[in-house]
Scaffold this motif. Structure first.
Motif, PDB file in Angstrom:
ATOM      1  N   SER A  77      16.844 -15.354  25.281  1.00 19.39           N
ATOM      2  CA  SER A  77      16.570 -15.398  23.705  1.00 19.39           C
ATOM      3  C   SER A  77      15.591 -16.135  23.146  1.00 19.39           C
ATOM      4  O   SER A  77      15.016 -15.685  22.139  1.00 19.39           O
ATOM      5  N   LEU A  78      15.233 -17.440  23.739  1.00 18.03           N
ATOM      6  CA  LEU A  78      14.214 -18.234  23.118  1.00 18.03           C
ATOM      7  C   LEU A  78      12.695 -17.328  23.486  1.00 18.03           C
ATOM      8  O   LEU A  78      11.861 -17.360  22.601  1.00 18.03           O
ATOM      9  N   ASP A  79      12.604 -16.501  24.358  1.00 17.82           N
ATOM     10  CA  ASP A  79      11.364 -15.767  25.001  1.00 17.82           C
ATOM     11  C   ASP A  79      11.340 -14.812  23.850  1.00 17.82           C
ATOM     12  O   ASP A  79      10.238 -14.379  23.287  1.00 17.82           O
ATOM     13  N   LYS A  80      12.345 -13.941  23.589  1.00 21.31           N
ATOM     14  CA  LYS A  80      12.045 -12.826  22.362  1.00 21.31           C
ATOM     15  C   LYS A  80      11.980 -13.418  21.101  1.00 21.31           C
ATOM     16  O   LYS A  80      11.210 -12.910  20.319  1.00 21.31           O
ATOM     17  N   LEU A  81      12.396 -14.828  20.729  1.00 16.28           N
ATOM     18  CA  LEU A  81      12.229 -15.223  19.354  1.00 16.28           C
ATOM     19  C   LEU A  81      10.555 -15.707  19.369  1.00 16.28           C
ATOM     20  O   LEU A  81      10.095 -15.655  18.554  1.00 16.28           O
ATOM     21  N   THR A  82      10.247 -16.400  20.412  1.00 17.21           N
ATOM     22  CA  THR A  82       8.595 -16.542  20.381  1.00 17.21           C
ATOM     23  C   THR A  82       7.760 -15.446  20.521  1.00 17.21           C
ATOM     24  O   THR A  82       6.945 -15.333  19.661  1.00 17.21           O
ATOM     25  N   ASP A  83       8.058 -14.523  20.992  1.00 13.95           N
ATOM     26  CA  ASP A  83       7.282 -13.119  20.872  1.00 13.95           C
ATOM     27  C   ASP A  83       7.655 -12.661  19.498  1.00 13.95           C
ATOM     28  O   ASP A  83       6.365 -12.180  18.759  1.00 13.95           O
ATOM     29  N   MET A 111       7.780 -14.321  16.711  1.00 19.03           N
ATOM     30  CA  MET A 111       7.182 -15.482  15.912  1.00 19.03           C
ATOM     31  C   MET A 111       5.651 -15.084  15.946  1.00 19.03           C
ATOM     32  O   MET A 111       4.910 -14.917  15.068  1.00 19.03           O
ATOM     33  N   ASP A 112       5.176 -14.795  17.256  1.00 18.44           N
ATOM     34  CA  ASP A 112       3.902 -14.281  17.587  1.00 18.44           C
ATOM     35  C   ASP A 112       3.401 -13.087  16.659  1.00 18.44           C
ATOM     36  O   ASP A 112       2.436 -13.000  16.025  1.00 18.44           O
ATOM     37  N   GLY A 122       0.530 -10.293  12.480  1.00 26.22           N
ATOM     38  CA  GLY A 122       0.809  -9.177  11.615  1.00 26.22           C
ATOM     39  C   GLY A 122       0.861  -9.621  10.129  1.00 26.22           C
ATOM     40  O   GLY A 122       0.020  -9.135   9.281  1.00 26.22           O
ATOM     41  N   ASP A 123       1.561 -10.653   9.574  1.00 24.64           N
ATOM     42  CA  ASP A 123       2.044 -10.991   8.270  1.00 24.64           C
ATOM     43  C   ASP A 123       1.095 -12.265   7.910  1.00 24.64           C
ATOM     44  O   ASP A 123       0.612 -12.165   6.760  1.00 24.64           O
ATOM     45  N   LEU A 124       1.028 -13.295   8.662  1.00 20.23           N
ATOM     46  CA  LEU A 124       0.572 -14.398   7.991  1.00 20.23           C
ATOM     47  C   LEU A 124      -0.800 -14.502   7.995  1.00 20.23           C
ATOM     48  O   LEU A 124      -1.548 -15.137   7.186  1.00 20.23           O
ATOM     49  N   ILE A 125      -1.481 -13.551   8.783  1.00 24.10           N
ATOM     50  CA  ILE A 125      -3.088 -13.607   8.798  1.00 24.10           C
ATOM     51  C   ILE A 125      -3.369 -12.818   7.626  1.00 24.10           C
ATOM     52  O   ILE A 125      -4.202 -13.237   6.885  1.00 24.10           O
ATOM     53  N   GLY A 126      -2.612 -11.720   7.066  1.00 24.58           N
ATOM     54  CA  GLY A 126      -2.765 -11.157   5.912  1.00 24.58           C
ATOM     55  C   GLY A 126      -2.878 -12.050   4.778  1.00 24.58           C
ATOM     56  O   GLY A 126      -3.441 -12.086   3.772  1.00 24.58           O
ATOM     57  N   VAL A 127      -1.741 -13.018   4.521  1.00 18.70           N
ATOM     58  CA  VAL A 127      -1.565 -13.844   3.698  1.00 18.70           C
ATOM     59  C   VAL A 127      -2.836 -14.764   3.364  1.00 18.70           C
ATOM     60  O   VAL A 127      -3.252 -15.329   2.524  1.00 18.70           O
ATOM     61  N   SER A 128      -3.108 -15.255   4.674  1.00 20.80           N
ATOM     62  CA  SER A 128      -4.205 -16.339   4.788  1.00 20.80           C
ATOM     63  C   SER A 128      -5.597 -15.515   4.270  1.00 20.80           C
ATOM     64  O   SER A 128      -6.514 -16.160   3.607  1.00 20.80           O
ATOM     65  N   LEU A 129      -5.886 -14.333   4.518  1.00 21.99           N
ATOM     66  CA  LEU A 129      -6.837 -13.628   4.006  1.00 21.99           C
ATOM     67  C   LEU A 129      -6.773 -13.470   2.452  1.00 21.99           C
ATOM     68  O   LEU A 129      -7.914 -13.601   1.777  1.00 21.99           O
ATOM     69  N   LEU A 130      -5.589 -13.200   1.973  1.00 18.14           N
ATOM     70  CA  LEU A 130      -5.405 -12.976   0.626  1.00 18.14           C
ATOM     71  C   LEU A 130      -5.786 -14.296  -0.068  1.00 18.14           C
ATOM     72  O   LEU A 130      -6.473 -14.501  -1.153  1.00 18.14           O
ATOM     73  N   ARG A 131      -5.403 -15.517   0.482  1.00 19.59           N
ATOM     74  CA  ARG A 131      -5.852 -16.898  -0.031  1.00 19.59           C
ATOM     75  C   ARG A 131      -7.232 -16.823  -0.140  1.00 19.59           C
ATOM     76  O   ARG A 131      -8.031 -17.559  -1.201  1.00 19.59           O
ATOM     77  N   GLY A 132      -8.128 -16.508   0.661  1.00 17.93           N
ATOM     78  CA  GLY A 132      -9.506 -16.499   0.810  1.00 17.93           C
ATOM     79  C   GLY A 132     -10.014 -15.671  -0.308  1.00 17.93           C
ATOM     80  O   GLY A 132     -10.873 -16.018  -0.930  1.00 17.93           O
ATOM     81  N   VAL A 133      -9.262 -14.454  -0.572  1.00 20.70           N
ATOM     82  CA  VAL A 133     -10.039 -13.675  -1.575  1.00 20.70           C
ATOM     83  C   VAL A 133      -9.716 -14.292  -2.907  1.00 20.70           C
ATOM     84  O   VAL A 133     -10.575 -14.423  -3.887  1.00 20.70           O
TER      85      VAL A 133
END
Length: 91
Positions: A37-43, A45-46, A51-62
């Motif tokens: 279960s921990l392995d699935k959770l880690t996957d 989170m990655d 997928g999502d948090l990099i987009g949010v970071s790019l929006l902050r830069g914009v």
């Protein structure tokens, strides 16, 4: 013979070993399930980060870039206004 009769015929040492063996087996099974279960959770989170948090970071830069462009536009407009109306500077 029923199970109860068989258990009554067993010695104390055998009963204790059997009981502790069952507890150890359940503990090992639970540990394996936790690691999986921990392995699935880690996957997950990655995947969320990639997928999502990099987009949010790019929006902050914009957003930062838009603020910089707004400041630069104000400077250009102010400079052109002062060049067209130099009388405003003398007052």
């Amino acid at each position: 013979m029923t199970i109860r009769k068989k258990l009554e015929n067993l010695g104390l040492a055998t009963k204790l070993v059997t009981g502790f063996s069952i507890v150890i087996l359940l503990t090992v099974a639970l540990s394996v399930m936790s690691v999986v279960s921990l392995d699935k959770l880690t996957d997950g989170m990655d995947q969320l980060y990639k997928g999502d948090l990099i987009g949010v970071s790019l929006l902050r830069g914009v957003s930062t870039d838009v603020q910089i462009l707004g400041r630069q536009t104000n400077r250009v407009v102010t400079t052109e206004t002062l060049n067209k109306f130099p009388i405003a500077l003398s007052k």
